[in-house]
Design a protein around this motif. Structure first.
Motif, PDB file in Angstrom:
ATOM      1  N   ALA A 161      15.501 -13.031  38.039  1.00  0.00           N
ATOM      2  CA  ALA A 161      16.016 -12.132  37.004  1.00  0.00           C
ATOM      3  C   ALA A 161      16.474 -12.922  35.784  1.00  0.00           C
ATOM      4  CB  ALA A 161      17.172 -11.304  37.573  1.00  0.00           C
ATOM      5  N   SER A 162      17.119 -14.083  35.992  1.00  0.00           N
ATOM      6  CA  SER A 162      17.592 -14.893  34.864  1.00  0.00           C
ATOM      7  C   SER A 162      16.426 -15.456  34.064  1.00  0.00           C
ATOM      8  CB  SER A 162      18.482 -16.021  35.391  1.00  0.00           C
ATOM      9  OG  SER A 162      18.916 -16.838  34.340  1.00  0.00           O
ATOM     10  N   ARG A 163      15.411 -15.951  34.784  1.00  0.00           N
ATOM     11  CA  ARG A 163      14.239 -16.497  34.084  1.00  0.00           C
ATOM     12  C   ARG A 163      13.483 -15.406  33.338  1.00  0.00           C
ATOM     13  NH1 ARG A 163       9.297 -19.627  37.211  1.00  0.00           N
ATOM     14  NH2 ARG A 163       7.967 -20.000  35.380  1.00  0.00           N
ATOM     15  N   MET A 164      13.366 -14.245  33.950  1.00  0.00           N
ATOM     16  CA  MET A 164      12.705 -13.133  33.268  1.00  0.00           C
ATOM     17  C   MET A 164      13.491 -12.724  32.025  1.00  0.00           C
ATOM     18  SD  MET A 164      10.210 -11.021  33.020  1.00  0.00           S
ATOM     19  CE  MET A 164       9.366 -11.350  34.561  1.00  0.00           C
ATOM     20  N   ALA A 165      14.845 -12.793  32.085  1.00  0.00           N
ATOM     21  CA  ALA A 165      15.657 -12.466  30.911  1.00  0.00           C
ATOM     22  C   ALA A 165      15.378 -13.434  29.771  1.00  0.00           C
ATOM     23  CB  ALA A 165      17.141 -12.487  31.287  1.00  0.00           C
ATOM     24  N   ASP A 166      15.248 -14.737  30.070  1.00  0.00           N
ATOM     25  CA  ASP A 166      14.928 -15.718  29.020  1.00  0.00           C
ATOM     26  C   ASP A 166      13.569 -15.420  28.397  1.00  0.00           C
ATOM     27  OD1 ASP A 166      17.320 -16.981  29.552  1.00  0.00           O
ATOM     28  OD2 ASP A 166      16.437 -18.425  30.950  1.00  0.00           O
ATOM     29  N   THR A 167      12.602 -15.105  29.247  1.00  0.00           N
ATOM     30  CA  THR A 167      11.261 -14.774  28.734  1.00  0.00           C
ATOM     31  C   THR A 167      11.300 -13.523  27.870  1.00  0.00           C
ATOM     32  OG1 THR A 167      10.304 -15.743  30.734  1.00  0.00           O
ATOM     33  CG2 THR A 167       8.874 -14.347  29.400  1.00  0.00           C
ATOM     34  N   LEU A 168      12.089 -12.551  28.295  1.00  0.00           N
ATOM     35  CA  LEU A 168      12.183 -11.301  27.552  1.00  0.00           C
ATOM     36  C   LEU A 168      12.806 -11.532  26.177  1.00  0.00           C
ATOM     37  CD1 LEU A 168      11.664  -8.274  27.697  1.00  0.00           C
ATOM     38  CD2 LEU A 168      13.893  -7.998  28.760  1.00  0.00           C
ATOM     39  N   ILE A 169      13.803 -12.402  26.104  1.00  0.00           N
ATOM     40  CA  ILE A 169      14.428 -12.710  24.808  1.00  0.00           C
ATOM     41  C   ILE A 169      13.427 -13.392  23.884  1.00  0.00           C
ATOM     42  CG2 ILE A 169      16.197 -14.131  23.700  1.00  0.00           C
ATOM     43  CD1 ILE A 169      17.943 -13.634  26.164  1.00  0.00           C
ATOM     44  N   THR A 170      12.644 -14.330  24.470  1.00  0.00           N
ATOM     45  CA  THR A 170      11.652 -15.044  23.662  1.00  0.00           C
ATOM     46  C   THR A 170      10.603 -14.089  23.115  1.00  0.00           C
ATOM     47  OG1 THR A 170      11.984 -17.020  25.013  1.00  0.00           O
ATOM     48  CG2 THR A 170       9.983 -16.925  23.699  1.00  0.00           C
ATOM     49  N   ASN A 171      10.204 -13.100  23.900  1.00  0.00           N
ATOM     50  CA  ASN A 171       9.169 -12.157  23.471  1.00  0.00           C
ATOM     51  C   ASN A 171       9.731 -10.973  22.690  1.00  0.00           C
ATOM     52  OD1 ASN A 171       6.323 -12.807  24.933  1.00  0.00           O
ATOM     53  ND2 ASN A 171       8.027 -13.479  26.211  1.00  0.00           N
ATOM     54  N   SER A 172      11.053 -10.985  22.399  1.00  0.00           N
ATOM     55  CA  SER A 172      11.661  -9.890  21.623  1.00  0.00           C
ATOM     56  C   SER A 172      12.365 -10.458  20.397  1.00  0.00           C
ATOM     57  CB  SER A 172      12.653  -9.108  22.494  1.00  0.00           C
ATOM     58  OG  SER A 172      12.038  -8.598  23.647  1.00  0.00           O
ATOM     59  N   SER A 173      11.792 -11.511  19.822  1.00  0.00           N
ATOM     60  CA  SER A 173      12.436 -12.169  18.684  1.00  0.00           C
ATOM     61  C   SER A 173      12.550 -11.267  17.468  1.00  0.00           C
ATOM     62  CB  SER A 173      11.668 -13.440  18.321  1.00  0.00           C
ATOM     63  OG  SER A 173      10.316 -13.121  17.998  1.00  0.00           O
ATOM     64  N   ASP A 174      11.777 -10.182  17.410  1.00  0.00           N
ATOM     65  CA  ASP A 174      11.903  -9.277  16.273  1.00  0.00           C
ATOM     66  C   ASP A 174      13.177  -8.447  16.352  1.00  0.00           C
ATOM     67  OD1 ASP A 174      10.931  -8.073  18.570  1.00  0.00           O
ATOM     68  OD2 ASP A 174      10.020  -6.413  17.441  1.00  0.00           O
TER      69      ASP A 174
END
Length: 564
Positions: free
Chosen positions: A257-270
């Motif tokens: 869940a933590s790693r997925m959260a980091d990925t989600l932040i990276t892919n939501s930079s807008d």
């Protein structure tokens, strides 16, 4: 025969209740029945009738018989319990043997049948191979060629297979279920360990693999918790829902869940991004994507006030903090704009210095009041004059912009003890029978025209030099208790001030008061002279704290009067 008052014969009173049943005859009968034999019982019965009472041997013999019967019954009961327990245990054992036999025999028949059916084809095959080799040897011995011998062996095998094919069918009846179970177990094991996971596709892009969709929900909650709210923004509104697809993936490739959260932040930079916010007293001033630049700017402000002294520290007067986290992209500004907002309020960057300093300071005199019944109410008398002490202090001194705002002692060491001032507060109640004037405690100098002063050490009082005939005035109000001549004091006056103090005026040329007279402060009581053991005209003044006049009760007159 006795009669009653009415002439009738008296009636015997019969016992009632248990006494009626348990009477003397019943007891005697029971004792006789407990004897060992009928002959003894008969003899005892005769003796009872002749003498009218039972001998002691009857009671002893009856008790022995009673104990014997009780022991016999107890032994019989114990033996009965043991026999019952043994019969019960044997019954349970036979029942267990019966149950074991009922299950063991079918199980033994089942496994023996299975072993016979599985092993029969192999036994027949082994015997057939031996017979086939024997047939081939016979063919060769008969002069046949090798091919003819092989054909003979093969023909024997074919006949054996046709003759024993029912054995193979019986073996397959056991082998096919076992094989099916093995195939099923292998299939389940393969599926369980093949690493099937959910492929997460968000906004048309694969962003990872998770074990279940709950991992995605946890990742979303983590992202929302990491977002540092700015400008009153609410939780992030996600633009689209993710798509989940079951695919075989190595478990090591799954995202937590933590790693997925980091990925989600990276892919939501807008919408969101990692940045650093600067706070002053928990109020957000601005957000920048360059936290290192913000830290360098703050360090430059503090640098001029810093030193290598370990006892010197520098900080901002306000609580200035840099908080790294996830912020909304719309709130992120350039570093220069954030610093401009910070410098717009001058108080935000006030410098606070904290120094550890050492110094000596005075310990102020403490005044202690003690109630005393030696003085009347309303009288306050200083019985000990205090003196200040000295202590060494290690303190933490805080200054803002050079101005001290606090001083906190860290350690104090007393160099010289402080002596407190002790004031006695009178509690003695004035009565209506009291006649006299109570001293006020505020003493006046007795000889205004004095010309010099003697010493106090080794002397009962002070000697105040004055011309012959100079007036002597009472230092304080009170009652004259002595006005007479003394071999050493000469003409002297002693006054009781009724507050625990007495004053004595000696070597007077003449006296102006008499015993019992009430005088006020500053009232004329005599004149300076040289009577008694005196050399030169002077006033010898003593102050007593006890009417005995003993040396231990003498006080220093200069503690009460001060020469003008």
């Amino acid at each position: 025969m006795p009669t009653n008052a009415n002439g009738s014969a008296p009636r015997d009173k019969k016992p009632r209740g248990p006494a009626r049943l348990l009477n003397k005859k019943t007891v005697e009968k029971a004792l006789v029945n407990l004897q060992r034999g009928a002959n003894d019982a008969a003899v005892l019965e005769l003796r009872r009738r002749e003498s009218g009472k039972l001998p002691a041997r009857v009671l002893v013999n009856a008790l022995g018989q009673l104990f014997y019967r009780a022991g016999t019954q107890t032994e019989y009961l114990f033996v009965w319990v043991l026999r019952f327990a043994r019969a019960l245990a044997l019954g349970l054992w036979h029942a267990a043997q019966g149950l074991a036999a009922a299950f063991a025999l079918p199980a033994a028949h089942f496994f023996s049948t299975m072993w016979r059916d599985l092993s029969a084809p192999w036994r027949r095959m082994l015997r057939g191979a031996q017979n086939a080799r024997a047939a081939m040897r016979e063919e060769q011995l008969a002069g046949g060629e090798a091919s003819a011998a092989s054909a003979a062996g093969a023909a024997y095998v074919r006949r054996g297979v046709r003759a024993n094919r029912h054995l193979l069918a019986a073996a397959l009846n056991w082998l096919l279920p076992v094989g099916a179970a093995a195939v099923m177990a292998f299939t389940v094991y393969s599926v369980m360990h093949n690493g099937f996971s959910l492929r997460v596709t968000y906004n048309g892009e694969v962003i990872g693999f998770v074990e279940s969709d709950t991992v995605w929900d946890s990742a979303v909650q983590i992202v929302n918790s990491r977002i540092v709210a700015a400008d009153g923004a609410e939780e992030m509104a996600w633009g689209s829902e993710p798509e989940f697809t079951i695919v075989p993936v190595d478990p090591a490739a799954r995202s937590s869940a933590s790693r997925m959260a980091d990925t989600l932040i990276t892919n939501s930079s807008d919408k969101i991004q990692n940045a650093t916010g600067i706070y002053v007293d928990d109020a957000l001033i601005g957000v920048s994507d360059d936290g290192a630049a913000l830290q360098d700017a703050l360090n430059e402000v503090l640098a001029p006030y810093q030193s290598d002294d370990p006892n010197h520290r520098v900080a901002f007067a306000h609580n200035v903090q840099l908080v790294s986290g996830v912020y909304y992209t719309s709130s992120v500004r350039s570093t220069s704009d954030v610093l401009a907002s910070l410098n717009a309020v001058p108080d935000y960057l006030q410098i606070q210095t904290i120094d550890v300093e050492e110094y000596d300071e005075e310990i102020p005199v403490e005044t202690i009041e003690q109630e005393s019944d030696q003085y009347y109410e309303g009288v306050r008398r200083t019985i000990q004059r205090g003196s200040a002490g000295t202590q060494h202090v290690v303190a933490e001194v805080t200054r803002i912009n050079g101005e001290e705002v606090s001083r906190v002692p860290l350690q104090t060491t007393v160099i010289e003890e402080m002596t407190p001032t002790i004031v006695a507060v009178g509690t003695l109640e004035r009565t209506t029978s009291f006649i006299g004037q109570v001293g006020s405690g505020q003493w006046t100098f007795p000889v205004p025209g004095y010309t010099g002063m003697g010493t106090y050490a080794g002397h009962r009082g002070y000697d105040f030099q004055a011309p012959y005939g100079s007036p002597i005035y009472a230092c304080d109000g009170g009652t004259v208790v002595n006005a007479e001549r003394h071999w050493s004091w000469g003409n002297y006056v002693r006054i009781d001030h009724h507050n625990g103090l007495y004053s004595l005026y000696a070597h007077c040329s003449s006296l102006a008061v008499s015993v019992g007279q009430t005088v006020g402060r500053g009232q004329l009581i005599g004149y300076v002279g040289q009577t008694g053991t005196a050399s030169g005209n002077h006033l010898h003044l003593e102050v007593w704290t006890d009417p005995s006049g003993a040396r231990w009760c003498l006080a220093n007159p200069l503690s009460y009067v001060t020469p003008p």
